[in-house]
Design a protein around this motif. Structure first.
Motif, PDB file in Angstrom:
ATOM      1  N   ASP A 182      59.695 -79.637  -2.869  1.00 45.77           N
ATOM      2  CA  ASP A 182      59.801 -78.301  -2.284  1.00 45.77           C
ATOM      3  C   ASP A 182      58.740 -78.169  -1.200  1.00 45.77           C
ATOM      4  OD1 ASP A 182      57.310 -77.439  -3.437  1.00 45.77           O
ATOM      5  OD2 ASP A 182      58.338 -76.907  -5.286  1.00 45.77           O
ATOM      6  N   GLY A 191      56.335 -75.820  -1.232  1.00 41.27           N
ATOM      7  CA  GLY A 191      55.357 -74.884  -1.755  1.00 41.27           C
ATOM      8  C   GLY A 191      53.939 -75.098  -1.258  1.00 41.27           C
ATOM      9  N   GLY A 251      52.437 -69.119  -7.994  1.00 42.13           N
ATOM     10  CA  GLY A 251      53.725 -68.525  -8.350  1.00 42.13           C
ATOM     11  C   GLY A 251      54.120 -68.749  -9.790  1.00 42.13           C
ATOM     12  N   THR A 256      54.422 -74.545  -7.879  1.00 41.70           N
ATOM     13  CA  THR A 256      55.227 -74.379  -6.666  1.00 41.70           C
ATOM     14  C   THR A 256      56.624 -73.942  -7.104  1.00 41.70           C
ATOM     15  OG1 THR A 256      55.831 -76.729  -6.680  1.00 41.70           O
ATOM     16  CG2 THR A 256      53.886 -76.108  -5.397  1.00 41.70           C
ATOM     17  N   PRO A 257      57.519 -73.600  -6.174  1.00 41.70           N
ATOM     18  CA  PRO A 257      58.797 -72.994  -6.578  1.00 41.70           C
ATOM     19  C   PRO A 257      59.683 -73.836  -7.489  1.00 41.70           C
ATOM     20  CG  PRO A 257      58.369 -72.538  -4.267  1.00 41.70           C
ATOM     21  CD  PRO A 257      57.311 -73.513  -4.708  1.00 41.70           C
ATOM     22  N   SER A 293      62.905 -67.995  -9.490  1.00 43.56           N
ATOM     23  CA  SER A 293      61.993 -68.573  -8.501  1.00 43.56           C
ATOM     24  C   SER A 293      62.510 -68.164  -7.132  1.00 43.56           C
ATOM     25  CB  SER A 293      61.943 -70.099  -8.645  1.00 43.56           C
ATOM     26  OG  SER A 293      61.042 -70.669  -7.729  1.00 43.56           O
ATOM     27  N   ASP A 294      61.932 -67.106  -6.588  1.00 40.73           N
ATOM     28  CA  ASP A 294      62.514 -66.464  -5.405  1.00 40.73           C
ATOM     29  C   ASP A 294      62.518 -67.350  -4.162  1.00 40.73           C
ATOM     30  OD1 ASP A 294      62.811 -64.320  -7.077  1.00 40.73           O
ATOM     31  OD2 ASP A 294      61.131 -63.166  -6.255  1.00 40.73           O
ATOM     32  N   ASN A 295      61.577 -68.271  -4.051  1.00 44.41           N
ATOM     33  CA  ASN A 295      61.439 -69.062  -2.823  1.00 44.41           C
ATOM     34  C   ASN A 295      61.861 -70.516  -2.994  1.00 44.41           C
ATOM     35  OD1 ASN A 295      60.247 -66.875  -1.311  1.00 44.41           O
ATOM     36  ND2 ASN A 295      58.371 -67.202  -2.498  1.00 44.41           N
ATOM     37  N   GLU A 310      63.765 -74.009  -2.864  1.00 46.14           N
ATOM     38  CA  GLU A 310      64.713 -74.776  -2.056  1.00 46.14           C
ATOM     39  C   GLU A 310      65.328 -75.822  -2.974  1.00 46.14           C
ATOM     40  OE1 GLU A 310      65.743 -74.230   0.848  1.00 46.14           O
ATOM     41  OE2 GLU A 310      64.229 -73.011   1.850  1.00 46.14           O
ATOM     42  N   GLU A 369      66.310 -62.499  -9.601  1.00 51.56           N
ATOM     43  CA  GLU A 369      65.092 -62.146  -8.878  1.00 51.56           C
ATOM     44  C   GLU A 369      63.948 -61.919  -9.859  1.00 51.56           C
ATOM     45  OE1 GLU A 369      65.977 -59.860  -4.825  1.00 51.56           O
ATOM     46  OE2 GLU A 369      66.668 -58.766  -6.592  1.00 51.56           O
TER      47      GLU A 369
END
Length: 456
Positions: free
Chosen positions: A226, A228, A276, A325-326, A345-347, A349, A366
């Protein structure tokens, strides 16, 4: 005669237009497809001209309908490859060996660097379905693979509990020193300097991998879990490739169904994370007393993986909260378990999104909604059995993309994704050669304020 002449002109015009359309379509056809016939062979137009058909086939081959992207693998000094494996072994009590290439790469969630390297080192005849081919001559190469085991290098020195060693004692192995040495070696290579490293590929699956030298290699293609820990000028979805963690639990080999899945929601992993990942502790507090919900704190170990396998294989849904991280490996463990991921995990990828529609395989919630008491469990209980089966069937269809050991699994899909970056790489290389290089922070497609360079 006038009618015949007009008819002849009309037929010629139609013929030329048809050929132009076919050539245009061929030119813009993706260049990385393998194991399938050229799409032009299946064209809906029926052509009587054998000459025209031969032109179609010629153009298809010329523009890459079935062409392989050529990859040159650097023959790095041993310290960057098997030397890292040796140091990892020695740091854990292993004995020195005469031939380090006999050492086994240790299993962990960032094993992608090993799978990709070992894939390229196999004979091409064994690499069925791969869209890339290894070449021995760098002059032939489209891309250059740098096989530094960056994620393993990061964890060579084991984490020691406080008080078990002298804090002033310097570890024998230094990941930072190895990163510096790697880039210094690369900067002496002709093919690195030729295109500023843009056509080079690094694996940096661990979010902290290559942290010391990331600004010196950020123009290259980075294979990451990711973004992050990366700034926008260091990594982006445009130039880089998101790759899955290597799943660490046993693949579910049963059938789609609900008979043996009595747990509603399952999660096992570190409860306390930084950044996060703080969402995990909140979710634990909300969920740990819910009926038919299992949330357990546990670190990576053989026993933890056994318990996690059992839990995921007998649950309908598997929670995937953000880590430090995400992304986290639990997502891919869930997929190969046919346990429907519930992603908080809003962010995040995700890998291979041009191929996989994750809305069919996972539920996205969300963070603000997930931490409302009762919301998450109520929403999952409302999912009908038929809908759960639909999710499972989709997971069954895509799980091979997350299995590094499958013949046409994760490794081939990563190479397909890397191959698709080639047109962008060539665009940026050619573009930079005509510009005055003034913007050092532009590693991707962003506004370039430089001026046109004169050829005079």
């Amino acid at each position: 005669m006038a009618r015949k002449s007009a008819l002849k002109r009309t037929l010629v015009t139609f013929f030329v237009a048809l050929v132009t359309f076919a050539l245009f379509s061929t030119f813009f056809n993706p260049t990385t497809v393998t194991n399938s016939s050229s799409k032009l062979d299946d064209t809906a137009f029926s052509l009587n001209s054998a000459k025209t058909a031969s032109v179609f086939r010629l153009k298809s081959n010329s523009f890459g309908g079935n062409s392989l992207v050529k990859v040159y693998v650097y023959d790095l000094p041993t310290r960057f490859t098997y030397g890292v494996i040796e140091q990892h072994s020695l740091a854990r009590g292993g004995r020195p060996v005469d031939d380090v290439t006999t050492l086994k790469y240790p299993g962990h969630q960032h094993m992608s660097e090993w799978y990709l390297y070992s894939d390229l080192m196999r004979p091409q005849s064994e690499r069925v379905g791969s869209p890339v081919a290894r070449v021995s001559d760098p002059e032939e190469a489209d891309l250059f693979f740098v096989p530094f085991f960056s994620s393993l290098s990061l964890i060579v020195n084991p984490i020691r509990p406080p008080g078990t060693t002298d804090a002033s004692e310097k570890p024998v192995y230094s990941d930072d020193e190895n990163q510096d040495a790697l880039v210094e070696w690369l900067e002496q290579q002709e093919y690195w300097e030729r295109n500023y490293g843009r056509d080079h590929v690094f694996v940096a699956s661990d979010p902290n991998a290559l942290h010391r030298v990331i600004d010196r290699v950020k123009s290259s293609v980075l294979l990451v879990s990711d973004f992050g820990r990366l700034r926008p000028d260091q990594g982006s979805i445009i130039k880089d490739v998101v790759i899955p963690y290597s799943h660490r639990i046993r693949v579910y080999d049963g059938d789609v169904g609900l008979d043996n899945r009595n747990t509603l929601l399952f999660f096992m992993g570190n409860r306390y994370r930084k950044e996060g990942g703080k969402i995990r502790d909140i979710l634990f507090q909300i969920l740990e007393n819910e009926k038919d919900v299992i949330v357990k704190h546990g670190a990576q170990s053989r026993e933890s993986r056994r318990v996690a396998s059992q839990g995921m294989h007998t649950s309908k849904f598997c929670l995937h909260p953000a880590g430090d991280t995400p992304s986290a490996c639990r997502l891919f463990d869930a997929i190969v378990s046919l346990c429907i991921p519930v992603i908080v995990s809003d962010n995040i990828e995700l890998p291979f999104e041009d191929t996989i529609d994750y809305r069919k395989t996972a539920i996205f919630v969300e963070t603000a909604a997930a931490i409302r008491p009762g919301y998450l469990v109520s929403a999952l209980r409302a999912v009908t059995p038929d809908r759960i089966l639909e999710y499972q069937k989709e997971l069954e269809e895509v799980k091979r993309y997350f299995q590094y050991g499958e013949p046409d699994g994760t490794v081939n899909e990563i190479w397909r994704q890397v191959s698709k970056k080639l047109p962008l790489i060539k665009l940026m290389i050619n573009r930079e050669k005509r510009l005055v290089r003034m913007d050092s922070d532009c590693s991707c497609l962003c506004t370039n304020r430089t001026a046109i360079s004169s050829n005079l």
